[in-house]
Design a protein around this motif. Structure first.
Motif, mmCIF file in Angstrom:
data_model
loop_
_atom_site.group_PDB
_atom_site.id
_atom_site.type_symbol
_atom_site.label_atom_id
_atom_site.label_comp_id
_atom_site.label_asym_id
_atom_site.label_seq_id
_atom_site.Cartn_x
_atom_site.Cartn_y
_atom_site.Cartn_z
ATOM 1 N N THR A 31 0.856 -1.175 0.000
ATOM 2 C CA THR A 31 0.000 0.000 0.000
ATOM 3 C C THR A 31 0.888 1.220 0.000
ATOM 4 N N ASN A 61 -10.912 3.096 0.428
ATOM 5 C CA ASN A 61 -9.723 2.425 -0.110
ATOM 6 C C ASN A 61 -10.120 1.544 -1.282
ATOM 7 N N THR A 63 -8.521 -1.755 -4.046
ATOM 8 C CA THR A 63 -7.478 -2.721 -4.383
ATOM 9 C C THR A 63 -7.330 -2.758 -5.903
ATOM 10 N N ILE A 100 -9.930 8.794 -3.145
ATOM 11 C CA ILE A 100 -8.979 7.892 -2.468
ATOM 12 C C ILE A 100 -7.563 8.330 -2.806
ATOM 13 N N ASP A 103 -2.045 6.645 -0.720
ATOM 14 C CA ASP A 103 -1.696 5.803 0.430
ATOM 15 C C ASP A 103 -2.848 4.885 0.839
ATOM 16 N N ASN A 104 -4.020 5.066 0.235
ATOM 17 C CA ASN A 104 -5.130 4.150 0.516
ATOM 18 C C ASN A 104 -5.424 3.211 -0.657
ATOM 19 N N ILE A 105 -4.455 3.099 -1.548
ATOM 20 C CA ILE A 105 -4.568 2.096 -2.619
ATOM 21 C C ILE A 105 -3.806 0.859 -2.161
ATOM 22 N N GLU A 106 -4.473 -0.288 -2.219
ATOM 23 C CA GLU A 106 -3.743 -1.539 -2.004
ATOM 24 C C GLU A 106 -3.314 -2.050 -3.366
#
Ligand code: GLU
Length: 301
Positions: A31, A61, A63, A100, A103-106
């Motif tokens: 992340t 968030n 993914t 988003i 830093d909130n992307i997986e």
């Protein structure tokens, strides 16, 4: 009418939003978005309730399936916790429109062969992974775009560049490419190559470097990244012999998502963020910034 509206009347360019990078869990995910987001992160975006975009915005968030081993496109640098590359920048642009921040992307590593199953099984929300739009893929997933058009080429050892100079020299030649890619299909079906399939292009490049195969084939934009890493030994040769139109993969049948992605891609062409994304990644590898392509209409529901 646009299918969504945002409250971001003040299109704040959020510099320095993504300073807090989180750790890679060592499991093909990470992340974080690197040092900072150069793209708009919409403040409290509003989407029609019940849509996937509303759910993602609410959740805060997302993914996204990306490549981890393709320089210039999607690559996890050793020791880092967030990947870099043109696809990664496109992912940040899309996530920003959902409110988003990077830093909130997986980031979920995907290889060519698991892109459809990852979308079908909800392992990821989107795939942005050198993912050519094809009719076969669109039977099982949605693909919005294209946001980039490239074409298949060959990577050979420097000393072979005169004997393997283009696709017509491939008859019976050992060519490495990746399972589940358009590249391996084209080279086998149309040019009579002797295919050696691997899971990733980086594995193919190692086969070329240790003389196990005599060429690697995939999109030129990908091959240029590998050639740049070993310029004394590797060379991209010949003309482009296919058209690869990169799209963003989403869950099949999600018509609102298709329209959101298509609008976001088109806006990125217009507001300069696509240019920034390209020039800071593939542009740095020496690829000339092309004219943005024309996006496809979304399938009627
Ligand atoms: N763009 C081609 C494809 O989607 C080749 C690159 C890749 O395998 O990711 O199959």
């Amino acid at each position: 009418m646009r299918p969504f509206r945002t409250k971001a009347l003040v299109g704040a360019l959020t510099l320095g939003l993504a300073l807090a990078a989180c750790g890679d869990d060592g499991n093909g995910t990470g992340t974080g978005g690197g040092a900072e987001s150069e793209y708009e992160v919409v403040d409290n975006p509003e989407f029609e309730s019940g849509t996937t975009m509303a759910d993602l915005a609410e959740q805060g968030n997302i993914t996204i399936g990306v490549k981890f081993d393709q320089p210039g496109i999607g690559q996890m640098p050793p020791g880092e916790d967030a990947p870099v590359g043109f696809d990664i920048e496109m992912a940040k642009i899309v996530a920003g429109q959902l409110g988003i921040s990077p830093d909130n992307i997986e980031w979920k590593e995907t290889v060519s062969d698991n892109r459809e199953p990852f979308l079908q099984n909800d392992v990821v929300d989107l795939v942005i992974a050198s993912y050519s739009i094809t009719e076969d893929r669109q039977k099982v997933v949605g693909q919005a775009g294209p946001y980039y058009v490239t074409g298949q080429q060959l990577l050979v050892r420097e000393e072979d560049k005169d004997t393997i100079a283009g696709p017509d020299d491939l008859e019976g030649v050992k060519v490495c490419s990746v399972t589940g890619s358009t590249s391996i299909q084209t080279v086998t079906e149309e040019y009579g190559a002797d295919p050696t399939p691997f899971d990733t292009y980086s594995a193919c490049v190692r086969q070329l470097q240790n003389d196990t195969v005599d060429a690697v084939t995939t999109d030129g934009a990908i091959l240029l990244g590998y050639a740049a890493q070993d310029p004394d030994n590797l060379e991209v040769v010949g003309p482009e012999f296919s058209e690869e139109r990169y799209g963003i993969g989403y869950s099949k049948g999600d018509a609102e998502m298709c329209q959101f992605l298509t609008d976001t891609i088109n806006n990125s062409f217009e507001n300069g963020s696509w240019n920034t994304a390209f020039e800071s990644t593939l542009g740095q590898a020496g690829v000339e910034t092309p004219e943005p392509p024309e996006t496809d209409p979304c399938p009627s529901a």
